[in-house]
Write a protein that holds these residues in place. Structure first.
Motif, mmCIF file in Angstrom:
data_model
loop_
_atom_site.group_PDB
_atom_site.id
_atom_site.type_symbol
_atom_site.label_atom_id
_atom_site.label_comp_id
_atom_site.label_asym_id
_atom_site.label_seq_id
_atom_site.Cartn_x
_atom_site.Cartn_y
_atom_site.Cartn_z
ATOM 1 N N LEU A 54 0.797 -1.222 -0.193
ATOM 2 C CA LEU A 54 -0.061 0.131 -0.097
ATOM 3 C C LEU A 54 1.050 1.139 0.079
ATOM 4 C CD1 LEU A 54 -2.766 1.148 0.200
ATOM 5 C CD2 LEU A 54 -2.724 1.032 2.559
ATOM 6 N N ILE A 55 1.862 1.227 0.960
ATOM 7 C CA ILE A 55 2.697 2.345 0.891
ATOM 8 C C ILE A 55 3.450 2.719 -0.339
ATOM 9 C CG2 ILE A 55 4.825 3.280 1.833
ATOM 10 C CD1 ILE A 55 4.037 1.849 4.468
ATOM 11 N N LEU A 56 4.091 1.353 -1.044
ATOM 12 C CA LEU A 56 4.718 1.772 -2.422
ATOM 13 C C LEU A 56 3.891 2.210 -3.305
ATOM 14 C CD1 LEU A 56 7.133 0.668 -3.528
ATOM 15 C CD2 LEU A 56 6.244 -1.501 -4.228
ATOM 16 N N PHE A 57 2.353 1.930 -3.358
ATOM 17 C CA PHE A 57 1.411 2.185 -4.425
ATOM 18 C C PHE A 57 1.393 3.749 -4.192
ATOM 19 C CE2 PHE A 57 -2.576 3.319 -5.699
ATOM 20 C CZ PHE A 57 -2.736 3.112 -6.987
ATOM 21 N N LEU A 58 1.117 4.331 -2.956
ATOM 22 C CA LEU A 58 0.991 5.719 -2.577
ATOM 23 C C LEU A 58 2.009 6.425 -3.068
ATOM 24 C CD1 LEU A 58 -0.840 5.242 0.790
ATOM 25 C CD2 LEU A 58 -2.034 5.860 -1.389
ATOM 26 N N VAL A 59 3.298 6.057 -2.718
ATOM 27 C CA VAL A 59 4.288 6.695 -3.062
ATOM 28 C C VAL A 59 4.813 6.901 -4.574
ATOM 29 C CG1 VAL A 59 6.931 6.709 -2.891
ATOM 30 C CG2 VAL A 59 5.503 6.294 -0.940
ATOM 31 N N LEU A 60 4.355 5.828 -5.247
ATOM 32 C CA LEU A 60 4.739 5.789 -6.748
ATOM 33 C C LEU A 60 3.424 6.247 -7.631
ATOM 34 C CD1 LEU A 60 6.595 2.416 -6.740
ATOM 35 C CD2 LEU A 60 7.394 4.774 -6.499
ATOM 36 N N LYS A 61 2.402 6.353 -7.058
ATOM 37 C CA LYS A 61 1.322 6.561 -7.922
ATOM 38 C C LYS A 61 1.272 7.592 -8.845
ATOM 39 C CE LYS A 61 -1.548 9.329 -5.010
ATOM 40 N NZ LYS A 61 -3.077 9.577 -4.360
ATOM 41 N N ASP A 62 2.209 8.798 -8.725
ATOM 42 C CA ASP A 62 2.086 9.898 -9.442
ATOM 43 C C ASP A 62 2.845 9.651 -10.770
ATOM 44 O OD1 ASP A 62 0.579 11.612 -7.980
ATOM 45 O OD2 ASP A 62 2.027 12.254 -6.912
ATOM 46 N N ARG A 63 3.655 8.319 -10.544
ATOM 47 C CA ARG A 63 4.607 7.971 -11.546
ATOM 48 C C ARG A 63 4.213 7.028 -12.402
ATOM 49 N NH1 ARG A 63 10.488 6.941 -9.215
ATOM 50 N NH2 ARG A 63 10.915 6.509 -11.592
ATOM 51 N N LEU A 64 2.929 6.379 -12.044
ATOM 52 C CA LEU A 64 2.332 5.275 -12.789
ATOM 53 C C LEU A 64 1.319 5.831 -13.746
ATOM 54 C CD1 LEU A 64 1.351 3.103 -9.571
ATOM 55 C CD2 LEU A 64 3.427 2.668 -11.301
#
Length: 321
Positions: free
Chosen positions: A24-34
């Motif tokens: 979940l943390i990984l998704f939130l941190v990376l979502k702007d680059r996805l």
């Protein structure tokens, strides 16, 4: 819940909770680059062959780890796993959580800064996921030693204490029953339909494995359980495949109630630490304990008669009669 069971439940749930938080943390941190459309499915070469939007990705993947964690807690607390099998079950949970977390995390990484989900999933990621599973599973096994494993209530019970059926010298006896559930043939037909649909609509590389799985599912939609001089045999609608446990490998047999989810994690042919079984429902079952301590269970009606006859035949085999 007792203090010991609380400790066991915590140890079983911990890897899934940690993996869920990391994902979940990984998704939130990376979502702007996805990208808006993620590469969500890959073929055997690592090339993308399926896409999902970010919302669908979260809705599909988010429940996986919590649901598996809840199932593992249920098996650890209520599954009647004892000693070494209990520790292996906990270690298996740690390994599964690590494998899934790595795969889910890697799926996000390969989508970073790609145009509309054009990333690839190199197969070395699977090797890394397996390595993580082995490493974390080993850690789980070490931690499992910190919590006392449940003691087997049958450990001190002599094979001579089991029920038997009296047979005269030279008398031959056998026992047979048919077992099944209404959903077994239905599930086999669903698998066939899904495999055929994938084959025609998407790719036969995806459809054929499901059709192969459907064969044993359909074969064992009605299983025949037999106890005779050959031992305990479970066969389907066809002569093969079949499972046979010969008399010389059996220490003793019991008739007892089994819980399909808590003890075996589901239905069908199941393999778990310390036990194997053909499970079509929760309920009465013949449970044959092998000489090495491993159990084989099959849920079937009138299991008390089958287990008693099996004990009698095991005695005869030991006596060379």
């Amino acid at each position: 819940m007792t203090r010991k069971n609380l400790g066991r439940a915590t140890l079983a749930a911990l890897p899934f909770a940690l993996s869920f938080l990391v994902d979940l943390i990984l998704f939130l941190v990376l979502k702007d680059r996805l990208p808006a459309r993620l590469a969500g499915h890959f073929d055997v070469s690592g090339d993308v062959n399926g896409y999902v939007d970010r919302t669908t990705y979260v809705l599909v993947t988010a429940p996986v780890l919590p649901v598996l964690g809840a199932l593992w807690v249920l098996m650890v607390v209520g599954g009647k796993f004892y000693g070494r099998a209990h520790r292996l079950l906990i270690a298996g949970g740690w390994a599964v959580a690590a494998f899934l977390q790595y795969v889910l995390g890697a799926a996000l990484i390969v989508n970073l800064d790609t145009p509309d989900g054009a990333g690839r999933f190199p197969l070395w990621h699977l090797a890394m996921a397996l390595g993580a599973a082995v490493l974390v599973g080993g850690i789980g096994l070490l931690l499992a030693r910190l919590v006392p494993a449940p003691e087997d209530p049958r450990a001190g019970k002599s094979p001579a204490d089991r029920e038997r059926i009296a047979l005269a010298d030279g008398e031959v006896a056998g026992w047979a029953r048919t077992t099944g559930s209404w959903w077994l043939p239905l599930s086999a037909l669903v698998i066939v339909a899904t495999g055929t649909g994938l084959g025609y609509g998407v790719n036969w590389f995806l459809g054929v494995p499901l059709l192969v799985i459907a064969v044993p599912a359909l074969t064992f939609s009605r299983a025949h359980v037999t106890v005779d001089r050959r031992g305990l045999t479970v066969s389907g609608l066809l002569p093969w495949p079949r499972f046979q446990l010969p008399l010389e490998r059996i220490e003793a047999a019991d008739s007892r109630r089994v819980d399909a989810v808590a003890e075996f994690g589901g239905w069908g042919y199941r393999i778990r630490p310390g036990r194997t079984g053909f499970i079509v429902r929760s309920g009465e079952a013949i449970v044959a304990r092998q000489r090495g301590g491993r159990e084989f269970a099959v849920t079937v009606e009138d299991s008390g008669t089958g287990a008693a006859l099996l004990n009698t035949l095991v005695d005869r085999n030991r006596a060379g009669r």
